[in-house]
Design a protein around this motif. Sequence first.
Motif, PDB file in Angstrom:
ATOM      1  N   ALA B 198      11.131 -13.253   1.732  1.00 22.66           N
ATOM      2  CA  ALA B 198      10.644 -12.371   2.636  1.00 22.66           C
ATOM      3  C   ALA B 198      10.147 -10.839   1.921  1.00 22.66           C
ATOM      4  CB  ALA B 198      11.588 -12.214   3.955  1.00 22.66           C
ATOM      5  N   VAL B 199      11.171 -10.294   1.292  1.00 22.98           N
ATOM      6  CA  VAL B 199      10.723  -9.326   0.786  1.00 22.98           C
ATOM      7  C   VAL B 199       9.455  -9.488  -0.275  1.00 22.98           C
ATOM      8  CG1 VAL B 199      11.415  -7.705  -1.239  1.00 22.98           C
ATOM      9  CG2 VAL B 199      13.115  -8.423   0.546  1.00 22.98           C
ATOM     10  N   ASN B 200       9.402 -10.421  -0.991  1.00 23.65           N
ATOM     11  CA  ASN B 200       8.278 -10.709  -1.783  1.00 23.65           C
ATOM     12  C   ASN B 200       6.908 -10.680  -1.052  1.00 23.65           C
ATOM     13  OD1 ASN B 200       9.901 -10.923  -3.789  1.00 23.65           O
ATOM     14  ND2 ASN B 200       9.818 -13.290  -4.080  1.00 23.65           N
ATOM     15  N   ARG B 201       6.994 -11.080   0.437  1.00 26.08           N
ATOM     16  CA  ARG B 201       5.728 -11.429   1.018  1.00 26.08           C
ATOM     17  C   ARG B 201       5.586 -10.018   1.794  1.00 26.08           C
ATOM     18  NH1 ARG B 201       6.729 -14.272   5.006  1.00 26.08           N
ATOM     19  NH2 ARG B 201       8.939 -15.033   4.496  1.00 26.08           N
ATOM     20  N   TRP B 202       6.487  -9.201   2.114  1.00 23.21           N
ATOM     21  CA  TRP B 202       6.104  -8.071   2.830  1.00 23.21           C
ATOM     22  C   TRP B 202       6.083  -6.720   2.096  1.00 23.21           C
ATOM     23  CZ3 TRP B 202       4.922  -8.104   7.916  1.00 23.21           C
ATOM     24  CH2 TRP B 202       5.172  -9.483   8.682  1.00 23.21           C
ATOM     25  N   TRP B 203       6.354  -6.681   1.011  1.00 20.84           N
ATOM     26  CA  TRP B 203       6.495  -5.260   0.198  1.00 20.84           C
ATOM     27  C   TRP B 203       5.075  -4.709   0.062  1.00 20.84           C
ATOM     28  CZ3 TRP B 203       8.922  -1.272  -0.975  1.00 20.84           C
ATOM     29  CH2 TRP B 203       8.584  -0.540  -2.218  1.00 20.84           C
ATOM     30  N   TRP B 204       4.111  -5.840  -0.329  1.00 19.78           N
ATOM     31  CA  TRP B 204       2.691  -5.115  -0.696  1.00 19.78           C
ATOM     32  C   TRP B 204       2.042  -4.588   0.742  1.00 19.78           C
ATOM     33  CZ3 TRP B 204       1.882  -2.962  -5.194  1.00 19.78           C
ATOM     34  CH2 TRP B 204       2.672  -3.307  -6.200  1.00 19.78           C
ATOM     35  N   PRO B 205       2.088  -5.635   1.685  1.00 20.55           N
ATOM     36  CA  PRO B 205       1.501  -5.192   2.994  1.00 20.55           C
ATOM     37  C   PRO B 205       2.197  -3.914   3.689  1.00 20.55           C
ATOM     38  CG  PRO B 205       1.770  -7.398   2.648  1.00 20.55           C
ATOM     39  CD  PRO B 205       2.494  -7.036   1.424  1.00 20.55           C
ATOM     40  N   SER B 206       3.448  -3.650   3.231  1.00 26.59           N
ATOM     41  CA  SER B 206       4.105  -2.466   3.707  1.00 26.59           C
ATOM     42  C   SER B 206       3.443  -0.867   2.906  1.00 26.59           C
ATOM     43  CB  SER B 206       5.698  -2.475   3.426  1.00 26.59           C
ATOM     44  OG  SER B 206       6.336  -3.366   4.009  1.00 26.59           O
ATOM     45  N   LEU B 207       3.419  -1.324   1.853  1.00 29.96           N
ATOM     46  CA  LEU B 207       2.589  -0.260   0.981  1.00 29.96           C
ATOM     47  C   LEU B 207       1.379   0.167   1.768  1.00 29.96           C
ATOM     48  CD1 LEU B 207       3.607  -0.395  -2.869  1.00 29.96           C
ATOM     49  CD2 LEU B 207       4.945   0.728  -0.785  1.00 29.96           C
ATOM     50  N   MET B 208       0.487  -0.884   2.217  1.00 26.39           N
ATOM     51  CA  MET B 208      -0.664  -0.730   2.494  1.00 26.39           C
ATOM     52  C   MET B 208      -0.717  -0.079   3.935  1.00 26.39           C
ATOM     53  SD  MET B 208      -2.513  -4.545   1.528  1.00 26.39           S
ATOM     54  CE  MET B 208      -2.218  -5.318   0.155  1.00 26.39           C
ATOM     55  N   MET B 209       0.393  -0.206   4.447  1.00 24.19           N
ATOM     56  CA  MET B 209       0.506   0.685   5.932  1.00 24.19           C
ATOM     57  C   MET B 209       0.189   1.939   5.932  1.00 24.19           C
ATOM     58  SD  MET B 209       3.999  -0.928   7.630  1.00 24.19           S
ATOM     59  CE  MET B 209       3.944   0.331   9.031  1.00 24.19           C
ATOM     60  N   PHE B 210       0.304   2.588   4.528  1.00 23.36           N
ATOM     61  CA  PHE B 210       0.033   4.138   4.570  1.00 23.36           C
ATOM     62  C   PHE B 210      -1.476   4.458   4.433  1.00 23.36           C
ATOM     63  CE2 PHE B 210       4.112   3.558   3.237  1.00 23.36           C
ATOM     64  CZ  PHE B 210       4.930   4.446   4.025  1.00 23.36           C
ATOM     65  N   ARG B 230      -0.288  15.782   8.406  1.00 20.88           N
ATOM     66  CA  ARG B 230       0.307  16.536   7.670  1.00 20.88           C
ATOM     67  C   ARG B 230       0.594  16.505   6.081  1.00 20.88           C
ATOM     68  NH1 ARG B 230       1.576  21.611  10.027  1.00 20.88           N
ATOM     69  NH2 ARG B 230       1.540  21.155  12.257  1.00 20.88           N
ATOM     70  N   HIS B 231       0.627  15.001   5.779  1.00 19.24           N
ATOM     71  CA  HIS B 231       0.591  14.835   4.361  1.00 19.24           C
ATOM     72  C   HIS B 231      -0.293  13.622   3.918  1.00 19.24           C
ATOM     73  CE1 HIS B 231       4.476  16.749   4.216  1.00 19.24           C
ATOM     74  NE2 HIS B 231       4.663  16.108   5.378  1.00 19.24           N
ATOM     75  N   SER B 232      -0.743  13.434   2.937  1.00 14.99           N
ATOM     76  CA  SER B 232      -1.968  12.560   2.307  1.00 14.99           C
ATOM     77  C   SER B 232      -1.338  11.003   2.483  1.00 14.99           C
ATOM     78  CB  SER B 232      -2.406  13.019   1.090  1.00 14.99           C
ATOM     79  OG  SER B 232      -1.494  12.523   0.076  1.00 14.99           O
ATOM     80  N   ASN B 233      -2.188  10.226   2.418  1.00 18.41           N
ATOM     81  CA  ASN B 233      -1.646   8.497   2.500  1.00 18.41           C
ATOM     82  C   ASN B 233      -0.865   8.517   1.128  1.00 18.41           C
ATOM     83  OD1 ASN B 233      -3.263   8.535   4.453  1.00 18.41           O
ATOM     84  ND2 ASN B 233      -4.845   7.199   3.619  1.00 18.41           N
ATOM     85  N   ASP B 234      -1.329   8.851  -0.125  1.00 17.13           N
ATOM     86  CA  ASP B 234      -0.401   8.453  -1.493  1.00 17.13           C
ATOM     87  C   ASP B 234       0.850   9.502  -1.201  1.00 17.13           C
ATOM     88  OD1 ASP B 234      -2.431   7.076  -2.167  1.00 17.13           O
ATOM     89  OD2 ASP B 234      -3.741   8.538  -3.162  1.00 17.13           O
ATOM     90  N   GLU B 235       0.959  10.677  -0.811  1.00 15.45           N
ATOM     91  CA  GLU B 235       2.270  11.275  -0.711  1.00 15.45           C
ATOM     92  C   GLU B 235       3.120  10.506   0.042  1.00 15.45           C
ATOM     93  OE1 GLU B 235       0.257  15.165   0.451  1.00 15.45           O
ATOM     94  OE2 GLU B 235       2.282  15.642   0.748  1.00 15.45           O
ATOM     95  N   LEU B 236       2.559  10.071   1.322  1.00 18.22           N
ATOM     96  CA  LEU B 236       3.743   9.312   2.069  1.00 18.22           C
ATOM     97  C   LEU B 236       4.087   8.113   1.421  1.00 18.22           C
ATOM     98  CD1 LEU B 236       1.993  10.164   5.439  1.00 18.22           C
ATOM     99  CD2 LEU B 236       4.276  10.651   4.758  1.00 18.22           C
TER     100      LEU B 236
END
Lengths: 100, 337
Positions: B198-210, B230-236
């Motif tokens: 589950a971690v393998n499948r959700w990790w990258w989509p989670s990073l895309m949430m920003f 207040r903060h940029s996508n990459d910062e978050l």
Amino acid sequence: MSSTGSTRNDWPLYEVFVRGKRGLNHVHVGSLHAADDAMALSHARDLYTRRNEGVSIWVVRSEHIAASTRDEKDPFFAPSADKVYRHPTFYDIPDDVPHI
Amino acid sequence: MTTSQGARSDGGGAEPGLQEQFDATIAKDQRIEPRDWMPEGYRRTLIRQIAQHAHSEIIGMQPEGEWITKAPSLRRKAILFAKVQDEAGHGLYLYSAAETLGADRADLTERLIEGRQKYSSIFNYPTLTFADVGVIGWLVDGAAICNQVPLCRTSYGPYARAMVRICKEESFHQRQGYELLMTMMRGTDAQREMVQDAVNRWWWPSLMMFGPPDHDSPNSAASMAWKIKRHSNDELRQRFVDMTVPQAEKLGVTLPDPELRWNEERGHYDFGTPDWAEFKRVISGDGPCNAQRIARRRAAHEEGAWVREAALAHAAKQAARAGRKREDQSAQEGAAA
């Protein structure tokens, strides 16, 4: 407060006020849609007090709220700005007068 | 969005001083409130962002909702029920905030089910096992918290206040997820594999949430100037990675990124680049579950129409009955007098 007309027979908008605990005023927390007052109350309970946030709820149809507008803002509140004598600090009392 | 409020504030600074007043309020870090004058772009940006946020909460009920009937214990079922109910609540707080800007609730729902407004790409991925419920709580809600905590100070008052309520509740979501995963990690090899999968499948989509990287995020500059953001996508995104790596270590799972390592110099973790082509595909409607999510939301809306109509009919009947009773009473009082 919605400003578009209800052309689709939508449930009207209600504003919700919650008393957090005894001794506090009701405070505006948001709005919701409901068909009538009773439904608005039970929706408000489910939506705004899922974790003991309140002991009392008021709901009122949004259209029944009268509010000051931004256009009136300055002149409307002006009478409270120019009466410094309404504040206790306006009066000079010697330091050695006790309890005043 | 044409509303009486919107129309009044249109017209390119017809009323002098209003833009200055708005700019000064933003500069002083004070909140803009519903009846204040605001630039049309500010109003439009906020309606779009708040509506997308609300839609995400509502669609976000589906991936986890699927597991309510399949939860392995009464405890997990009760927790999941409460969590999914919270997501509905978050959606409603946000729709309520959007309405203060002149948006119409029914119109927003229509835009969602007609695919004219977007929601977070993350909810277009399937929940294949019960471990996904835990990983969504840990990673997806964890990412949401990173995004949402700064929004508690966003410049539009009703949005900021909705976010305060939401953030209070998100903490429960993340903790129940992490606890669920800890429980599974203490179980059998098969359970541990389930968590890792589950971690393998959700990790990258989670990073895309920003959202897209800063150099590819055209709306960000205006939102930052208006202090909506207040903060940029990459910062978050960086903040989320830094927060999550130690949690993954503690849990005993591996995050599926060979480039992930601590960078002493920067004082942050370095990490790989998400597949932005996939992100664009999913956000534009071509993810694994987009069609299913919208179809389900549309069905719920259409199948609920008779309930909405019946409730209105009932309310009208009750009001008429109460009106008659009042008339009878005043007639009686008149007769007695």
